[in-house]
Motif scaffolding. Structure first.
Motif, short mmCIF file in Angstrom:
data_model
loop_
_atom_site.label_atom_id
_atom_site.label_comp_id
_atom_site.label_asym_id
_atom_site.label_seq_id
_atom_site.Cartn_x
_atom_site.Cartn_y
_atom_site.Cartn_z
N VAL A 1 0.83 -1.21 0.00
CA VAL A 1 0.00 0.00 0.00
C VAL A 1 0.86 1.26 0.00
N MET A 2 1.89 1.27 0.82
CA MET A 2 2.74 2.46 0.87
C MET A 2 3.53 2.64 -0.43
N ASP A 3 3.88 1.53 -1.08
CA ASP A 3 4.58 1.61 -2.37
C ASP A 3 3.72 2.30 -3.41
N VAL A 4 2.44 1.89 -3.50
CA VAL A 4 1.59 2.50 -4.54
C VAL A 4 1.19 3.92 -4.16
N LEU A 5 1.07 4.20 -2.86
CA LEU A 5 0.80 5.59 -2.45
C LEU A 5 1.98 6.49 -2.80
N ASP A 6 3.17 5.95 -2.72
CA ASP A 6 4.35 6.70 -3.12
C ASP A 6 4.32 6.97 -4.62
N LEU A 7 3.91 5.98 -5.39
CA LEU A 7 3.84 6.13 -6.85
C LEU A 7 2.85 7.24 -7.24
N VAL A 8 1.71 7.29 -6.55
CA VAL A 8 0.71 8.32 -6.90
C VAL A 8 0.86 9.59 -6.07
N ARG A 9 1.93 9.65 -5.29
CA ARG A 9 2.32 10.82 -4.53
C ARG A 9 1.27 11.23 -3.49
N LEU A 10 0.82 10.24 -2.73
CA LEU A 10 -0.19 10.50 -1.69
C LEU A 10 0.13 9.83 -0.36
N LYS A 11 1.40 9.53 -0.12
CA LYS A 11 1.75 8.90 1.16
C LYS A 11 1.36 9.78 2.34
N HIS A 12 1.44 11.07 2.15
CA HIS A 12 1.15 12.00 3.25
C HIS A 12 -0.35 12.09 3.56
N LYS A 13 -1.19 11.45 2.73
CA LYS A 13 -2.63 11.50 2.97
C LYS A 13 -3.22 10.11 3.20
N ALA A 14 -2.38 9.19 3.67
CA ALA A 14 -2.81 7.81 3.87
C ALA A 14 -3.97 7.70 4.85
N ARG A 15 -4.04 8.60 5.85
CA ARG A 15 -5.07 8.50 6.89
C ARG A 15 -6.26 9.42 6.63
N PHE A 16 -6.30 10.05 5.48
CA PHE A 16 -7.42 10.92 5.14
C PHE A 16 -8.60 10.08 4.65
N LEU A 17 -9.80 10.61 4.84
CA LEU A 17 -11.00 10.02 4.26
C LEU A 17 -11.23 10.60 2.87
N PRO A 18 -11.93 9.87 1.99
CA PRO A 18 -12.13 10.37 0.62
C PRO A 18 -12.71 11.77 0.54
N HIS A 19 -13.66 12.13 1.42
CA HIS A 19 -14.28 13.45 1.31
C HIS A 19 -13.33 14.58 1.68
#
Length: 228
Positions: A118-136
């Motif tokens: 999960v962290m690998d793909v979040l890094d790819l899409v440049r969203l590691k810093h928002k891992a704990r955010f909700l979609p809204h």
């Protein structure tokens, strides 16, 4: 990677969506599926992940016959086909991390492997810093990047993107294209249905134009021949 031979699709109400589609798509290709509304693009895309079955003809993805595959085998098929939707389809009560992890949890991956992937793909899409955010709590572009991350976390051989930039502003659309190109550069076959003429004409890839349920043209590094 993908072979369609004389594929026909007629819905129960008599609407003919596809009529004699035959096409071969190789591994690592990036292909646009274009055409006017009602041309058959959505049905074409849904065939890729067995949302729809052909009335006749054959579809093979990586050697698997999608017409004869049993229902119990479809989940395994879809682990090798990532799907990106125009409206994101994120689970609103789950965080970014949980939305992506869910795709792995159903495969009974070990927790440590899930976290790493999960962290690998979040890094790819440049969203590691928002891992704990909700979609809204995310912008539309960020939500689409989460959708992309979820679609590739199982490392599929094929990604099917149905109008992935359709609800996004131009600048955000280009950022999504950057991510899709990077995924393709890593060896994943990408099929992208789109009405965005500017993207197709700027980022020149193979173009398959569908009109009245048939392939009107199939050009390597073609251009968008329709008004959106």
């Amino acid at each position: 990677m993908i072979k369609m031979k004389e594929v026909h699709k007629t819905y129960g109400n008599g609407v003919v969506a596809l009529s004699g589609i035959s096409v071969d798509i190789q591994q690592s290709e990036f292909v646009y599926i274009v055409g006017p509304s009602g041309a058959g693009k959505s049905t074409f895309m849904k065939m890729m992940y067995r949302e729809e079955k052909p009335t006749s003809g054959t579809i093979e993805i990586n050697g698997v016959d999608l017409k004869t595959i049993k229902d119990r085998q479809i989940p395994q098929l879809r682990r090798n086909i990532g799907v990106i939707f125009q409206d994101f389809k994120l689970l609103q009560t789950l965080t970014v991390y949980e939305n992506i992890a869910f795709a792995l949890e159903v495969t009974e991956e070990y927790p440590k492997q899930i976290k790493r992937k999960v962290m690998d793909v979040l890094d790819l899409v440049r969203l590691k810093h928002k891992a704990r955010f909700l979609p809204h709590e995310l912008s539309g572009g960020e939500q689409q990047r989460v959708s992309i991350a979820r679609s590739i976390v199982n490392r599929p051989k094929v990604v099917v993107a149905d109008e992935p930039t359709g609800n996004l502003d131009p600048a955000t659309s280009w950022s999504i294209m950057d991510v899709l190109e990077e995924i393709n550069d890593r060896g994943t076959t990408v099929l992208m249905a789109t009405h965005n003429k500017e993207i197709v004409n700027t980022v020149k890839k193979r173009v398959i134009a569908v009109e009245n349920g048939r392939i009107a043209r199939d050009e390597l590094r073609g251009v968008y021949g329709y008004e959106s």
